[in-house]
Design an enzyme around this catalytic site. Structure first.
Site, PDB file in Angstrom:
ATOM      1  N   TYR A 191       0.825  -1.205   0.000  1.00 43.56           N
ATOM      2  CA  TYR A 191       0.000   0.000   0.000  1.00 43.56           C
ATOM      3  C   TYR A 191       0.855   1.249   0.000  1.00 43.56           C
ATOM      4  O   TYR A 191       2.061   1.201   0.254  1.00 43.56           O
ATOM      5  CB  TYR A 191      -0.949   0.000   1.207  1.00 43.56           C
ATOM      6  CG  TYR A 191      -0.297   0.361   2.528  1.00 43.56           C
ATOM      7  CD1 TYR A 191      -0.453   1.645   3.063  1.00 43.56           C
ATOM      8  CD2 TYR A 191       0.460  -0.560   3.235  1.00 43.56           C
ATOM      9  CE1 TYR A 191       0.144   1.987   4.267  1.00 43.56           C
ATOM     10  CE2 TYR A 191       1.052  -0.227   4.437  1.00 43.56           C
ATOM     11  CZ  TYR A 191       0.893   1.042   4.947  1.00 43.56           C
ATOM     12  OH  TYR A 191       1.482   1.387   6.134  1.00 43.56           O
ATOM     13  N   ARG A 217       8.468   4.192  -4.479  1.00 44.50           N
ATOM     14  CA  ARG A 217       8.451   3.317  -3.304  1.00 44.50           C
ATOM     15  C   ARG A 217       7.444   2.186  -3.486  1.00 44.50           C
ATOM     16  O   ARG A 217       7.712   1.031  -3.106  1.00 44.50           O
ATOM     17  CB  ARG A 217       8.140   4.119  -2.044  1.00 44.50           C
ATOM     18  CG  ARG A 217       8.243   3.299  -0.766  1.00 44.50           C
ATOM     19  CD  ARG A 217       8.147   4.159   0.474  1.00 44.50           C
ATOM     20  NE  ARG A 217       6.827   4.776   0.619  1.00 44.50           N
ATOM     21  CZ  ARG A 217       6.510   5.603   1.612  1.00 44.50           C
ATOM     22  NH1 ARG A 217       7.403   5.911   2.532  1.00 44.50           N
ATOM     23  NH2 ARG A 217       5.292   6.116   1.690  1.00 44.50           N
ATOM     24  N   LYS A 253       6.546  -1.733   2.164  1.00 40.81           N
ATOM     25  CA  LYS A 253       5.322  -1.137   2.708  1.00 40.81           C
ATOM     26  C   LYS A 253       4.166  -2.120   2.509  1.00 40.81           C
ATOM     27  O   LYS A 253       3.287  -1.935   1.655  1.00 40.81           O
ATOM     28  CB  LYS A 253       5.049   0.218   2.049  1.00 40.81           C
ATOM     29  CG  LYS A 253       4.125   1.114   2.875  1.00 40.81           C
ATOM     30  CD  LYS A 253       4.155   2.547   2.374  1.00 40.81           C
ATOM     31  CE  LYS A 253       3.164   3.441   3.111  1.00 40.81           C
ATOM     32  NZ  LYS A 253       3.504   3.634   4.529  1.00 40.81           N
ATOM     33  N   GLU A 277      11.893   2.766  14.382  1.00 39.50           N
ATOM     34  CA  GLU A 277      10.995   3.841  13.946  1.00 39.50           C
ATOM     35  C   GLU A 277       9.782   3.863  14.856  1.00 39.50           C
ATOM     36  O   GLU A 277       9.746   3.183  15.887  1.00 39.50           O
ATOM     37  CB  GLU A 277      10.593   3.649  12.483  1.00 39.50           C
ATOM     38  CG  GLU A 277      10.049   2.285  12.138  1.00 39.50           C
ATOM     39  CD  GLU A 277       9.860   2.065  10.638  1.00 39.50           C
ATOM     40  OE1 GLU A 277      10.170   2.958   9.840  1.00 39.50           O
ATOM     41  OE2 GLU A 277       9.393   0.978  10.271  1.00 39.50           O
ATOM     42  N   LEU A 279      11.241   1.826   7.117  1.00 32.37           N
ATOM     43  CA  LEU A 279      10.618   2.229   5.861  1.00 32.37           C
ATOM     44  C   LEU A 279      11.300   3.502   5.354  1.00 32.37           C
ATOM     45  O   LEU A 279      11.501   4.438   6.124  1.00 32.37           O
ATOM     46  CB  LEU A 279       9.126   2.497   6.075  1.00 32.37           C
ATOM     47  CG  LEU A 279       8.350   2.822   4.797  1.00 32.37           C
ATOM     48  CD1 LEU A 279       8.157   1.562   3.964  1.00 32.37           C
ATOM     49  CD2 LEU A 279       7.008   3.461   5.109  1.00 32.37           C
TER      50      LEU A 279
END
Length: 289
Positions: free
Chosen positions: A34, A53, A149, A182, A206
């Site tokens: 996504y 990405r 992702k 993160e 990411l």
């Protein structure tokens, strides 16, 4: 407003009528990718970076990108124009497709499922801009390819819930080697003695579009920046902590594990970055006219 519209496999239809097969591998396995793309004044922001990405994630899991960049841009702009909001965020989602016999091994030549919808993008609340957010540190329980992702976000949901149960807004994740990775849906920056620090990209992080922009802005405005491993002690002694994402820009963390960070208010480097970020955003949007 009129009814929200979604895009599903070539058709625009009311959001409430969008349906996918129960045999879709995205439903059965979380087998999909996504993206979330901000929209300002009905213009997609940093679309090429988001599509790059998306394509990198699709390639990593061997799902064929169903559209060219031009096709993506056309369908997303069509979707945006069907809604009244000047500022929006688009969610788009590509799964491997429908497979009637459930099997971990995908069949060859499945047709990807493509889904997208949009919601209004609301500004960050004034009380956050004035007082920041609260965060806690939690063990990073996710898989080892967080650079992809993927739609498989159950660990992120669990950690977000755990943060809420502790009275916090979000969590900063710590790996088994005790390094910081993160947030649950964001990249991490700290400021120490006027220097901006962020963990280097790896399979645990990411490659955030906002992260990339902040690094470029820091370079353009002579804000010292280091990519290096961060540990809990670095967070605890930081002058400022930020969590960055496409829909929130940079959020200042002013409390960590119930301890005050810096002055307990959003710091001076964050305030500078907010101003520079807004200037950069406006310049990029004007350049697309």
């Amino acid at each position: 407003m009129s009814e929200q519209i979604a895009y599903l496999n070539g058709d625009f239809l009311p959001l409430t009528e969008a349906k996918v097969s129960a045999q879709d591998r995205g439903f059965l396995f979380g087998d999909g990718i996504y993206e979330v793309i901000p929209v300002f004044q009905k213009k997609l922001f940093q679309l090429n970076a988001h599509l790059d990405r998306l394509r990198n994630s699709l390639n990593a899991v061997s799902i064929q990108d169903p559209y060219t960049d031009t096709q993506w841009e056309t369908l997303l702009n069509d979707l945006i124009q069907k809604h009244p909001w000047d500022n929006q965020f688009v969610y788009l989602h590509v799964t491997r497709g429908v497979q009637l016999v459930r099997d971990h091994l995908p069949e060859n030549n499945l047709k990807p499922t493509v889904y997208a919808y949009t919601n209004p993008l609301k500004p960050v609340a004034d009380h956050i801009l004035k007082h920041g957010i609260k965060a806690v540190t939690l063990e990073d329980i996710r898989w080892l390819r967080c650079d992809i992702k993927a739609t498989t976000l159950l660990p992120n949901v669990m950690m977000k819930l755990a943060a809420k149960q502790q009275g916090a807004d979000d969590a900063i994740l710590i790996g088994r080697d005790q390094t910081i990775s993160e947030g649950t849906a964001s990249n991490v920056f700290i400021v120490k003695d006027g220097v901006l620090h962020t963990p280097p990209l790896s399979n645990r992080i990411l490659p955030g579009i906002t992260r990339m922009m902040i690094e470029k802005i820091a370079l353009d405005h002579n804000i010292p920046l280091l990519e290096q491993q961060l540990f809990l002690a670095d967070l605890e002694t930081a002058d400022e902590i930020w969590l960055t994402s496409s829909t929130k820009d940079a959020l200042p963390v002013c409390s960590l594990n119930n301890n005050t960070i810096g002055s307990g208010k959003p710091g001076p480097i964050w305030r500078k970055m907010q101003a520079y970020f807004e200037q950069t955003k406006q310049a990029l949007m004007a350049a697309e006219d």
